[in-house]
Design a protein around this motif. Sequence first.
Motif, PDB file in Angstrom:
ATOM      1  N   UNK A  85      -5.985  47.546  45.736  1.00 17.01           N
ATOM      2  CA  UNK A  85      -7.056  47.548  44.738  1.00 17.01           C
ATOM      3  C   UNK A  85      -6.537  47.905  43.343  1.00 17.01           C
ATOM      4  N   UNK A  86      -5.693  48.939  43.303  1.00 15.22           N
ATOM      5  CA  UNK A  86      -5.254  49.396  41.976  1.00 15.22           C
ATOM      6  C   UNK A  86      -4.284  48.434  41.320  1.00 15.22           C
ATOM      7  N   UNK A  87      -3.399  47.820  42.108  1.00 14.57           N
ATOM      8  CA  UNK A  87      -2.475  46.854  41.502  1.00 14.57           C
ATOM      9  C   UNK A  87      -3.252  45.657  40.969  1.00 14.57           C
ATOM     10  N   UNK A  88      -4.308  45.264  41.690  1.00 14.10           N
ATOM     11  CA  UNK A  88      -5.143  44.156  41.224  1.00 14.10           C
ATOM     12  C   UNK A  88      -5.802  44.520  39.900  1.00 14.10           C
ATOM     13  N   UNK A  89      -6.403  45.719  39.858  1.00 15.15           N
ATOM     14  CA  UNK A  89      -7.074  46.179  38.642  1.00 15.15           C
ATOM     15  C   UNK A  89      -6.105  46.193  37.459  1.00 15.15           C
ATOM     16  N   UNK A  90      -4.909  46.718  37.725  1.00 18.16           N
ATOM     17  CA  UNK A  90      -3.910  46.785  36.648  1.00 18.16           C
ATOM     18  C   UNK A  90      -3.565  45.410  36.101  1.00 18.16           C
ATOM     19  N   UNK A  91      -3.374  44.470  37.010  1.00 19.41           N
ATOM     20  CA  UNK A  91      -3.037  43.117  36.591  1.00 19.41           C
ATOM     21  C   UNK A  91      -4.175  42.537  35.755  1.00 19.41           C
ATOM     22  N   UNK A  92      -5.426  42.732  36.262  1.00 20.79           N
ATOM     23  CA  UNK A  92      -6.590  42.153  35.602  1.00 20.79           C
ATOM     24  C   UNK A  92      -6.744  42.720  34.195  1.00 20.79           C
ATOM     25  N   UNK A  93      -6.592  44.050  34.100  1.00 23.24           N
ATOM     26  CA  UNK A  93      -6.716  44.699  32.781  1.00 23.24           C
ATOM     27  C   UNK A  93      -5.704  44.118  31.808  1.00 23.24           C
ATOM     28  N   UNK A  94      -4.455  44.008  32.310  1.00 20.67           N
ATOM     29  CA  UNK A  94      -3.369  43.577  31.441  1.00 20.67           C
ATOM     30  C   UNK A  94      -3.605  42.145  30.947  1.00 20.67           C
ATOM     31  N   UNK A  95      -4.098  41.289  31.835  1.00 21.38           N
ATOM     32  CA  UNK A  95      -4.207  39.874  31.484  1.00 21.38           C
ATOM     33  C   UNK A  95      -5.496  39.518  30.752  1.00 21.38           C
TER      34      UNK A  95
END
Lengths: 329, 448
Positions: free
Chosen positions: B435-445
């Motif tokens: 969940x957190x890696x997904x969130x991080x990616x989404x935020x960044x992109x």
Amino acid sequence: MKRPSYERVDYTVRPAKSVERKMLCEALVRLGHFRDLTQYRYVGLGSIFFSDFILIHKSLGIKDLISIEKEIGDKKRFEFNCPYKFIKMLFGNSNEVLPNKLKWTKKLILWLDYDYKLDESVFRDISIFLLKAKSGSIILLTIDVEPDDPKDEKTGKHVGRYDKLADRIGILKIPLGTEEKNLLDPAGFPRVCFEIIDNEINKMISIRNVGIEYNDRLEYKQLFNFLYKDGSAQMLSVGGIIYSQKDKKEIQACNFDKLKFINSTIKPYEIIVPKLTFREVRYLDKLLPLNKSSLKRKKDDLSFLSEEMKKNYNKIYRYFPTFVEAEIG
Amino acid sequence: MSPKNKIDPNVVKGSPSKELFITMLTRDITLIDAISDLVDNCVDGAIRLKGKGRFTGLEVDITVTEDCFKIKDNCGGIDKNLAQNYAFRFGRPSKTPQINYSVGQFGIGMKRALFKMGNNFEIKSVSAKTSFTIEIDVKKWSEKEDEWDFEFKKPKDKKPLLSECGTEITVTSLNKNVEERFKDKLFLTELKQKLEVQHLINISRGLTVKINGHPIKAKQLELHAGKFKTAYWEKNFKTYGNMNVKIYVGIGEYKNKNQGDMGGWYIFCNNRLIKGPEQTEITGWDASTPVSIPKYHIQYSRFRGFVFFEVKEPTHLPWTTAKNEIDVDSPIFRAVRLEMIRLMLPVKVFLDEVHKESVDFANGRLEKKYLQSEIDSANLKNFSDVQTSKEFIAPHRKHKAKKRDEVTITYKKTTDKVDKIKKLLGVSSAREVGEQTFENFYKREFQR
């Protein structure tokens, strides 16, 4: 998933169960008139407490003890708690172990102390026992007979107790005349369960006897029909002995019927353990046996105890459990 | 007649042996079918009394114990003349007086049932004008090879045989295997289960049937109403004595195998259930013409098909003498079967959809079980009270399967890599890592 019952209840402090165990043992002592009990094998459904195994070994000397344990995941804990090295543990549920892993070479005392309600799996165990067990073997089945909730656990929908029972055991096993109202009644439901088990045993006996010569034909004599309640659930224990015509006389000579709790009727023998202090117990013991007049005597020092309690004590005093909280060092 | 010991050289013996009736024909029916057959006789009495009216007040009492079987009714009794000339003959003489819409037909049922059960019978019957008793000892009877007749027992006194008009049959010295079956208490449950469905129409018409004092209830032929329309088909077959055939096809309650699965076809001949629930190719399961139908499966447990064959003269009915099988060679049944298969299809399609819906729901592809809730909200009604149409009609899904605004992502990664991220993020589960890696990616992109 429901936790295993040994995690929910401390078996060592279930007073009625403790009384039942002692009664079973006393009946088994009489079985000793038929054959030396060391020729017998005791098979029970395990628990981490092994209370029945300890009692059976200590009071009867039986060393061939087999514990069927379905909680394979807790294997190490069971092995740790196993009190004697001569107890053999067979892991798996009784439906697998009885037909596949157990050898039926010896006479058996089989106590299937289920911690759940009557379902199809119970019939499988009954049928295997009655197909395989040798003359002189004993079977005792203990089931939860607390009336069902008429609602479905998952959906909350009303399904009715009849349909719930049918779902568990199959509609063709429900005795004629059974209605919803019988299944709601705390006395009626055990009676229906008793009939179902009794019908099954008798049906299997007659199947086993097909084509068998008279001397080898088996007969079932009911010895036990206990009803008791330790915790929240009412429990029913039904069972008896099977024997061939050849052995009939010797079995009759055991005189099981001399024991008051031996019961070959549909009306259960209720085990009610009154909650008494040691002081009360000692006092009552001196008055034993309690008869009609001594029960009614109002002026004794125990007038604060109800007649009911005294009666119940009188009925089971020889088996009355004595639990002590103690650290054994 | 010539004396018995003189054999005519030109005569070939063709007369039946009693053994045929006592030990052979009795093998073709089960014990329960035999008892059903005796109940049929009572029902015929009821029909004779009430025609097509209600059977209220009429009662059939069955008593089964380890050493005796008894069936008693108050359905009018057998007339002495009928008994003398027809009822006890083996097979039905062609001149036998006819009861319209009756279920007794072959003139074998009662005798076969009694022979099946035991050696001694006593039949007492009181009708409006006459009464009689017959006692039969099968062993004695079978010893006299050419003597087929039975005798009425002479009444000892003038006391009435029974308290009201009716018949009482008692069988004793039960056959060994019958005794064994009667010992088994589960036999009574089985008998009850069977009679409940076989005579459900008669019971719902008011006939009381009791087994050892317990009245049995009529199984209801219930169908879901509400937005569902039951398929109905009817035809009159003129050349078969004007036989009327009705078919109803719809959906009913779900019961699993243990609760007594009721899915399938129910075939009635003059209101007597012959087969049901029938789940084999006999009634069109696994058929390929005129439409393709799969084998029966518990997913069709809601399927209900009722077929009623009704005719004044029962010889036309497509049943076997045991009344527990359909005569599949009967042209009329073959014709009706095709209609049955045709009518099954829409129900099958609907139940497949219901099944698919529940699978989709379980997999998270659907948010709600629309069809299931339509079934749940539709009342169950007796088949004769539901709305019908030419074909089965079910509500359609109003809403298309709504996509959820969430999806599940699953993937596998090696433990050491996941553990590294766990440490870095300060979380303890693999799920949190995902969940957190997904969130991080989404935020960044997307959210920068």
